[in-house]
Design an enzyme around this catalytic site. Structure first.
Site, PDB file in Angstrom:
ATOM      1  CB  CYS A 148     -21.642  -4.781   9.551  1.00  0.00           C
ATOM      2  SG  CYS A 148     -22.590  -3.326  10.068  1.00  0.00           S
TER       3      CYS A 148
ATOM      4  CG  ASN B  64     -22.423  -9.165   9.331  1.00  0.00           C
ATOM      5  OD1 ASN B  64     -21.799  -8.932   8.299  1.00  0.00           O
ATOM      6  ND2 ASN B  64     -23.352  -8.349   9.796  1.00  0.00           N
TER       7      ASN B  64
END
Length: 381
Positions: free
Chosen positions: A198, A195
């Protein structure tokens, strides 16, 4: 007849949820409701009886929805996106709800308390959520220890990110943090997601810069694993920025792209709610078109080079089918389920079968990308 019975069952639960439960839930602070639903979901997942009852209410299956992707068999293309099951408490119950897979986390190298409360707001007019959790989770060691004891009946992805702390403003420490979380799950689950998008961490999104993504992926390349690796992109990137990141991804062990994370853009005409805090990222319908554009663009540019997962604004089978036709092999949701109810998963899967039959496809994989070339997307700045 079976399809009609399922349709009646789903319609009944939809009525019960949207007319009775949701009005009550939406009177309560959203984080408290989220924590309560996680508690009860984890509780129901402990027992075969409660899993069976849940399955009887919500589950829908069809061979038309089964795919083999990167050596993994997905019974259906609908998954729970990372951000809901932050500490992997729901892996036992979600298959009974009807999800073909789930992605837990994001999990960080160290435990993270997240940003100060309040950090979650409903956007009723926009059909979205404003999220400012800041990667709240129990940390890679604790979550990995919990998951190591479990067996999973559907596919499990683990989303990893850097801990939301001042120390990770140093890029070397941030990469080491990713690596720690990544290594913790080498023997757990089926795929791993980096990820890099974010919107709520103190260090921002440094890995959307090509040289820093290069550094991160070089580090990951040195970690021995046969698991597929995805990266999760921001919907706010321009196509030029996406091109630069794809150039990096092609040189490394990246198998897929998740399109997309939360949007931070507040000039979005789909954001109808007023007086929102000027923090966080937005999910749901305001992110839908941004996600669709990026899907179509990457699929048109890369073809089958990367497996694409569509995420953002899925509230119906039609929404999911559009993403699939734009290039997504799999889709993920959270916000749609919160607004429409848990029966939405089965509704989408049943609806996808009807849409495939309408269009003459024998399997969901045949529909992937058929509209990408003709999609009238425009770049955004």
């Amino acid at each position: 007849m079976k399809n009609q019975l399922v349709k009646i069952k789903n319609s009944s639960f939809r009525f019960f949820y949207t007319r009775l439960l949701k009005p009550l839930f939406f009177l309560v602070d959203p984080e408290k409701i989220h924590d309560s639903m996680t508690f009860w979901g984890a509780f129901l997942g402990k027992f075969a009886f409660s899993r069976g009852v849940t399955r009887a209410f919500f589950f829908y299956a069809s061979p038309k929805l089964t795919q083999n992707i990167l050596g993994m068999t997905f019974e259906n293309p609908v998954g729970l996106a990372a951000g809901f099951d932050k500490n992997a408490d729901l892996a036992s119950i979600l298959p009974s709800v009807g999800f073909g897979f789930e992605e837990v986390g994001s999990i960080t190298g160290e435990p993270c308390a997240g940003n100060p409360k309040p950090r979650l707001w409903r956007m009723l007019k926009s059909k979205g959520l404003l999220v400012y959790y800041g990667l709240k989770n129990d940390g890679s060691e604790k979550v990995a220890k919990k998951l190591a004891k479990q067996k999973f009946s559907n596919k499990l992805g683990v989303s990893v990110a850097m801990t939301n702390c001042k120390e990770n403003l140093d890029i070397h420490k941030a990469v080491a943090d990713y690596a720690k979380a990544f290594k913790a799950f080498l023997n757990i689950g089926d795929y791993l997601t980096l990820n890099i998008s974010c919107p709520n961490a103190e260090g921002g999104q440094p890995f959307v810069e090509p040289d820093k993504l290069e550094y991160l992926l070089k580090t990951v390349d040195e970690i021995e694993t046969k698991k597929p690796i995805f990266i999760k992109l921001s919907p706010d990137l321009t196509f030029d920025e996406v091109d630069a990141l794809l150039d990096v991804a092609r040189r490394h062990r990246v198998h897929g792209i998740i399109c997309t994370n939360l949007t931070k853009k507040r000039n979005n005409p789909q954001i109808l709610d007023q007086n929102l805090p000027n923090v966080g990222g937005v999910s749901g319908k305001p992110a839908q078109e941004l996600s669709d554009k990026l899907l179509a663009y990457i699929y048109k540019k890369e073809g089958s080079r990367f497996i694409l997962i569509g995420c953002g604004g899925i509230f119906s089978a039609e929404d999911a089918y559009k993403k699939i036709r734009l290039g997504a092999s799999l889709v993920q949701l959270i916000t749609g389920m919160i607004f429409e109810g848990p029966q939405l998963v089965g509704e989408i899967n049943r609806g996808l079968v009807e849409l495939l039959e309408r269009d003459g496809f024998k399997n969901i994989s045949e529909a992937v990308g058929v509209d990408a070339i003709s999609y009238p997307y425009k770049n955004h700045q």
